[in-house]
Design a protein around this motif. Structure first.
Motif, PDB file in Angstrom:
ATOM      1  N   TYR A  21      -8.171 -10.046 -15.919  1.00 50.04           N
ATOM      2  CA  TYR A  21      -6.749  -9.711 -15.879  1.00 50.04           C
ATOM      3  C   TYR A  21      -6.004 -10.143 -17.137  1.00 50.04           C
ATOM      4  O   TYR A  21      -4.774 -10.075 -17.181  1.00 50.04           O
ATOM      5  CB  TYR A  21      -6.108 -10.350 -14.643  1.00 50.04           C
ATOM      6  N   ARG A  39      -3.812  -9.382  -6.075  1.00 46.21           N
ATOM      7  CA  ARG A  39      -4.531  -8.903  -4.889  1.00 46.21           C
ATOM      8  C   ARG A  39      -3.548  -8.459  -3.806  1.00 46.21           C
ATOM      9  O   ARG A  39      -3.765  -7.430  -3.144  1.00 46.21           O
ATOM     10  CB  ARG A  39      -5.433 -10.024  -4.356  1.00 46.21           C
ATOM     11  N   LYS A  42      -2.180  -5.096  -4.555  1.00 50.04           N
ATOM     12  CA  LYS A  42      -3.166  -4.018  -4.417  1.00 50.04           C
ATOM     13  C   LYS A  42      -3.520  -3.736  -2.969  1.00 50.04           C
ATOM     14  O   LYS A  42      -3.698  -2.571  -2.582  1.00 50.04           O
ATOM     15  CB  LYS A  42      -4.439  -4.388  -5.193  1.00 50.04           C
ATOM     16  N   THR A  43      -3.622  -4.777  -2.149  1.00 46.65           N
ATOM     17  CA  THR A  43      -4.159  -4.598  -0.792  1.00 46.65           C
ATOM     18  C   THR A  43      -3.207  -5.004   0.314  1.00 46.65           C
ATOM     19  O   THR A  43      -3.471  -4.713   1.483  1.00 46.65           O
ATOM     20  CB  THR A  43      -5.463  -5.400  -0.624  1.00 46.65           C
TER      21      THR A  43
END
Length: 259
Positions: A21, A39, A42-43
């Motif tokens: 990253y 994270r 994204k999720t």
């Protein structure tokens, strides 16, 4: 038959996070926080993917023909590569039945990625029958074979919606369940230098898993009532002689529940 019940504890792989990253020279704590936030974006959750989990403890209950033992691999100062090497060396030496709780969904994939990172060979573990025909229909890799028994997966009938947490199943059975820590607190404990506490927690988790496994062996007829009681008594004797406070606490809780 050798049985090796195992559990791992992990923390964010901040070194890989910085590379992936482009996080520069951020501290470990800030790097991990950035990884969690990325994270989440994204999720919708902050649980890091398997390949970004760094292993800091592997605990084992090993039942051989002669005895039962519980311990954590390596010294507290051992690095990740040594822990993983010791794990797969044990598989290669003893060809045990591996037993886990969610090992197919978490522990083993993490071990695969981390072994790949460190270049750790494990030919016996990866054998699927090309060199040893006995592994063709029973190996560690296939979900439906018995060299690795993922108790969570098997008891759920391989249905993800039927899966249950180890702590709840252990508690339901009158076992101690979680003691002193949880997976969510491992990163904080690691940052505080409490590797001993992490290893102790991992050992109590693997003891819960082993006791659920004994109940499962009785369930499927591999242990009759006498054999099941004998295996419990063998473990009680081991823990009764233990000096480590977390093992004493475990057997005290087990005895108090009367399971």
């Amino acid at each position: 038959m050798n049985v090796m019940v195992f559990d791992i504890e992990t923390v964010p792989d901040v070194a890989s996070g910085r590379r992936l990253y482009d996080l520069g020279e951020l501290s470990d704590a800030d790097t991990a926080q950035a990884m969690f936030q990325l994270r989440m974006a994204k999720t919708g959750g902050d649980f890091l993917p398997h390949h970004l989990q760094r292993i800091v403890a592997i605990s084992i209950v090993f039942r051989s023909r002669e005895s039962v033992r519980v311990w954590s691999l390596g010294e507290e100062t051992a690095d990740e590569a040594e822990l993983i090497t010791r794990f797969f060396d044990g598989v290669g030496r003893y060809t045990p039945t591996l037993v886990s709780w969610n090992g197919s969904g978490f522990d083993l994939p993490v071990l695969h990625y981390r072994a790949l990172l460190h270049g750790i060979a494990a030919p016996r573990y990866w054998e699927i029958g090309d060199d040893d025909r006995e592994f063709r229909y029973s190996n560690y890799i296939s979900r439906f074979h018995w060299r690795h028994i993922d108790l969570m997966d098997v008891l759920a009938g391989y249905q993800p919606r039927a899966s249950a947490p180890l702590d709840e199943v252990a508690t339901m059975l009158g076992l101690p369940g979680k003691m002193g820590m949880s997976g969510a607190r491992v990163w904080d404990a690691f940052q505080g230098g409490d590797l001993s506490g992490i290893r102790n927690y991992c050992e109590t988790d693997v003891l819960n898993t082993y006791l659920v496994y004994l109940r499962f062996e009785h369930l499927r007829g591999h242990l009759d009532a006498t054999g099941y009681a004998d295996e419990q008594a063998r473990l009680r004797a081991l823990l009764g002689e233990a000096e480590a406070p977390h093992l004493r606490e475990f057997i005290d809780a087990w005895n108090a529940h009367g399971a």
